[in-house]
Scaffold this active site. Structure first.
Site, PDB file in Angstrom:
ATOM      1  N   SER A   5      -7.010 -11.858   6.143  1.00  0.00           N
ATOM      2  CA  SER A   5      -7.065 -11.057   4.928  1.00  0.00           C
ATOM      3  C   SER A   5      -7.645 -11.922   3.815  1.00  0.00           C
ATOM      4  CB  SER A   5      -5.652 -10.589   4.572  1.00  0.00           C
ATOM      5  OG  SER A   5      -5.652  -9.965   3.312  1.00  0.00           O
ATOM      6  N   LYS A  48     -10.286  -8.383   6.779  1.00  0.00           N
ATOM      7  CA  LYS A  48      -9.858  -7.417   5.764  1.00  0.00           C
ATOM      8  C   LYS A  48     -10.227  -8.014   4.425  1.00  0.00           C
ATOM      9  CE  LYS A  48      -5.225  -6.627   4.321  1.00  0.00           C
ATOM     10  NZ  LYS A  48      -3.877  -6.188   4.738  1.00  0.00           N
ATOM     11  N   LYS A  60      -9.983  -7.554   0.291  1.00  0.00           N
ATOM     12  CA  LYS A  60      -9.279  -6.839  -0.768  1.00  0.00           C
ATOM     13  C   LYS A  60     -10.313  -6.230  -1.710  1.00  0.00           C
ATOM     14  CE  LYS A  60      -5.011  -8.026   0.242  1.00  0.00           C
ATOM     15  NZ  LYS A  60      -3.978  -7.031   0.552  1.00  0.00           N
ATOM     16  N   ASP A 108      -8.765  -3.250   1.788  1.00  0.00           N
ATOM     17  CA  ASP A 108      -7.400  -2.944   1.337  1.00  0.00           C
ATOM     18  C   ASP A 108      -7.411  -2.779  -0.182  1.00  0.00           C
ATOM     19  OD1 ASP A 108      -4.690  -2.765   0.806  1.00  0.00           O
ATOM     20  OD2 ASP A 108      -4.139  -4.629   1.816  1.00  0.00           O
ATOM     21  N   GLU A 128      -7.168   0.544   3.808  1.00  0.00           N
ATOM     22  CA  GLU A 128      -5.712   0.397   3.670  1.00  0.00           C
ATOM     23  C   GLU A 128      -5.269   0.750   2.255  1.00  0.00           C
ATOM     24  OE1 GLU A 128      -4.237  -3.167   5.598  1.00  0.00           O
ATOM     25  OE2 GLU A 128      -2.682  -3.428   4.075  1.00  0.00           O
ATOM     26  N   ASP A 181       0.106   1.152   4.036  1.00  0.00           N
ATOM     27  CA  ASP A 181       0.900  -0.086   3.983  1.00  0.00           C
ATOM     28  C   ASP A 181       2.116   0.195   3.082  1.00  0.00           C
ATOM     29  OD1 ASP A 181       1.950  -2.580   3.267  1.00  0.00           O
ATOM     30  OD2 ASP A 181       0.064  -3.511   2.748  1.00  0.00           O
ATOM     31  N   LYS A 190       4.661  -3.889   8.395  1.00  0.00           N
ATOM     32  CA  LYS A 190       5.108  -5.235   8.026  1.00  0.00           C
ATOM     33  C   LYS A 190       6.612  -5.241   8.186  1.00  0.00           C
ATOM     34  CE  LYS A 190       1.501  -5.888   4.577  1.00  0.00           C
ATOM     35  NZ  LYS A 190       1.178  -6.019   3.143  1.00  0.00           N
ATOM     36  N   GLY A 219       0.988  -8.759   7.131  1.00  0.00           N
ATOM     37  CA  GLY A 219       1.646  -9.994   6.711  1.00  0.00           C
ATOM     38  C   GLY A 219       1.878  -9.990   5.219  1.00  0.00           C
TER      39      GLY A 219
HETATM   40  O1  OSB Z   1      -1.392  -5.630   1.118  1.00  0.00           O
HETATM   41  O2  OSB Z   1      -1.535  -6.572   3.008  1.00  0.00           O
HETATM   42  C1  OSB Z   1      -1.330  -6.644   1.800  1.00  0.00           C
HETATM   43  C2  OSB Z   1      -0.815 -10.328   0.900  1.00  0.00           C
HETATM   44  C3  OSB Z   1      -0.078 -10.195  -0.246  1.00  0.00           C
HETATM   45  C4  OSB Z   1       0.221  -8.955  -0.742  1.00  0.00           C
HETATM   46  C5  OSB Z   1      -0.210  -7.804  -0.071  1.00  0.00           C
HETATM   47  C6  OSB Z   1      -0.939  -7.921   1.105  1.00  0.00           C
HETATM   48  C7  OSB Z   1      -1.264  -9.208   1.585  1.00  0.00           C
HETATM   49  C8  OSB Z   1      -2.090  -9.397   2.785  1.00  0.00           C
HETATM   50  C9  OSB Z   1      -1.583 -10.199   3.937  1.00  0.00           C
HETATM   51  O3  OSB Z   1      -3.177  -8.929   2.859  1.00  0.00           O
HETATM   52  C10 OSB Z   1      -2.049 -11.606   3.996  1.00  0.00           C
HETATM   53  C11 OSB Z   1      -1.334 -12.438   5.034  1.00  0.00           C
HETATM   54  O4  OSB Z   1      -0.096 -12.485   5.065  1.00  0.00           O
HETATM   55  O5  OSB Z   1      -2.004 -13.109   5.824  1.00  0.00           O
HETATM   56 MG    MG Z   2      -2.005  -4.009   2.262  1.00  0.00          MG
END
Ligand code: OSB
Ligand code: MG
Length: 368
Positions: free
Chosen positions: A136, A162, A164, A189, A214, A239, A263, A291
Site C-alpha cells: 500500500s 494499492k 492512496k 484506496d 477501496e 474497508d 482487517k 493492514g
Molecule cells: O485504508 O487500508 C487502509 C494504513 C493506514 C490507514 C488506513 C489504511 C492503511 C493501509 C494499510 O493501506 C497499510 C499496511 O498496513 O501495510
Molecule cells: Mg483502506
C-alpha cells in the site's frame, strides 16, 4: 483457563517515512499491546491497532486503552474460560471498540496456541502454506515519487499495488501509473475522501483497468456505495464500512461492494474475521486481508488468517521494516517473491523482543 492479570502497554514507534492518506499523515505509530497472564504462567500478547487520532474510524488509542482498563479486562479477569467463544461472551455487552476487543482476543488465541502447542494457522483452520502479499503506497509529493515507490515494490516482488488517492490526487496519478506499467495489478484506496458529488471522477477511473476501488465514500455509508456501484464498472471494495458480519450481510444485500477488505482489528478479532470469511465464501465474494501498519505481533495474526482459502487477493502485509527502523519481534517474517511463509509453529512464529518494546513504551498499566 483463568486470566489473573493483564497489562496494557502503550507504544509510540516513529515511522521511517510519514505515511500520508486522505485523512491525515501518520508519523508515529501509537498502538497498545495487551498482555494476558494465566494462573499457570502463560503470557499472551495482542495488539490494539487503532490510531492515535479518531481519523480512520471513531476509535482512537487513548480511548481504547480506557475501555480495556475500565470495562473489557475487568469483564474477563478471574473467569474460567476454555475457548474464545467463552471469552467473547463476557464482553458482548460493550458496543463497538473492536480494536480493544481484538487485542484481548488475540492475546487469548496466543495463549491457546502455546497451551495446545498448535500454530495460529492450525487454530484458525488456515490452509495455505504461503500467502501472496501486496503493498500500500501512501500519497506522495509527486507522481514521479509514486512511480519510484512502485518500482521499489516491484523489485521486492510485491504481487499487487494499492495507491492512496484523494480529491485532486487521482485521475492524473492513475493515468501516469498505467502509462508506465500497463499490466500492473493496481488498485486505489480513497479512504472516504469522496462523495456522490464526485461520481464523474470515480467513473473516469473505470478506464484504467483497476482491480478494485477501496472505500471511496463515507466511512459509515453503505447506501451511497450501493448507488455508486451501479454507476461504475470497477468493483468497489469496502474497508471502513465493514465492522462485522452483519455489516457484510447488509453491504452484499445492497450490492454496495463486490470485494471486502477484512482487517482483523477493525472487525473485532480473528473470530469475526472467520465469520466474515465464511459468509463471503458461501456467496462467492472474495475477501482479502488488509493492514493497519501493525507491528510484527499484529501482523502474525493477520498472516495466519490470510491463509484461509477465501482470502484470494494479495494481502496488505508488507514488511514491518518498511515502516519501522526496528520491529518489536526478532526476525519477523520476510517476503520473498511477494510471498510470506505461514508459520507452522506454536505462538506467533517469532520471538518478542522485550528490549525494543521497552524502548518505545510511553505508558504501562496493570489491571488485576
Ligand atoms: O485504508 O487500508 C487502509 C494504513 C493506514 C490507514 C488506513 C489504511 C492503511 C493501509 C494499510 O493501506 C497499510 C499496511 O498496513 O501495510
Ligand atoms: Mg483502506
Amino acid at each position: 483457563m483463568i486470566i489473573t492479570k493483564a497489562e496494557i502497554v502503550t507504544l509510540s514507534i516513529p515511522l521511517k517515512e510519514p505515511f500520508r492518506v486522505s485523512f491525515g499523515t501518520i508519523k508515529e505509530r501509537v498502538v497498545l499491546l495487551v498482555k494476558l497472564y494465566t494462573k499457570n504462567d502463560y503470557i499472551g500478547y495482542g495488539e490494539c491497532a487503532s490510531f492515535h487520532l479518531p481519523t480512520y474510524l471513531p476509535e482512537f488509542t487513548g480511548g481504547e486503552s480506557l475501555v480495556l482498563k475500565e470495562f473489557l479486562i475487568p469483564s474477563i479477569l478471574g473467569k474460567k474460560m476454555d475457548s474464545t467463544d467463552e471469552l467473547i461472551k463476557n464482553y458482548t455487552f460493550i458496543k463497538g471498540h473492536n480494536f480493544a476487543k481484538t487485542a484481548v482476543e488475540c492475546a487469548f488465541w496466543h495463549i491457546l496456541s502455546q497451551k495446545d502447542n498448535k500454530s495460529l494457522k492450525e487454530l484458525f483452520g488456515g490452509e495455505k502454506d504461503r500467502i501472496e502479499v501486496g503493498e500500500s503506497i501512501g500519497v506522495q509529493r509527486t507522481i514521479e515519487e509514486t512511480l519510484r515507490e512502485i518500482q521499489k515494490g516491484l523489485d521486492k516482488g510485491y504481487k499487487r499495488f494499492k495507491v492512496k488517492i484523494q480529491q485532486g490526487w487521482d485521475i492524473e496519478l492513475v493515468q501516469e501509473i498505467r502509462k508506465n506499467c500497463p499490466a500492473l495489478p493496481l488498485m486505489v484506496d480513497g479512504n472516504s475522501d469522496y462523495s456522490l458529488e464526485h461520481i464523474e471522477i470515480l467513473k473516469h477511473l473505470d478506464q484504467f483497468n483497476l482491480l478494485m476501488i477501496e472505500q471511496p465514500l463515507g466511512y459509515d455509508d453503505i447506501v451511497d456505495h450501493s448507488v455508486l456501484q451501479k454507476e461504475i464498472e470497477t468493483p468497489i471494495c469496502l474497508d471502513e464500512s465493514i465492522l462485522n458480519r452483519q455489516d457484510t450481510r447488509k453491504a452484499l444485500f445492497l450490492k454496495s461492494c463486490r470485494i471486502i477488505n477484512v482487517k482483523p482489528p477493525r472487525v473485532g478479532g480473528p473470530s469475526e474475521t472467520m465469520k466474515i470469511h465464511d459468509y463471503c465464501e458461501e456467496r462467492n465474494v472474495p475477501v482479502w486481508c488488509g493492514g493497519l501498519i501493525e507491528t510484527g505481533i499484529g501482523r502474525a495474526f493477520n498472516i495466519a488468517l490470510a491463509s484461509l482459502p477465501n482470502f484470494t487477493y494479495p494481502a496488505d502485509i508488507s514488511e514491518t521494516l518498511r515502516f519501522f527502523e526496528e520491529d518489536i519481534v526478532d526476525n519477523p517474517y520476510t517476503i520473498l517473491d511477494g510471498l510470506i511463509d505461514v508459520s507452522e509453529k506454536a505462538g506467533l512464529g517469532f520471538d518478542i523482543n522485550d528490549k525494543v518494546i521497552e524502548k518505545y513504551t510511553i505508558d504501562r498499566q496493570v489491571v488485576r
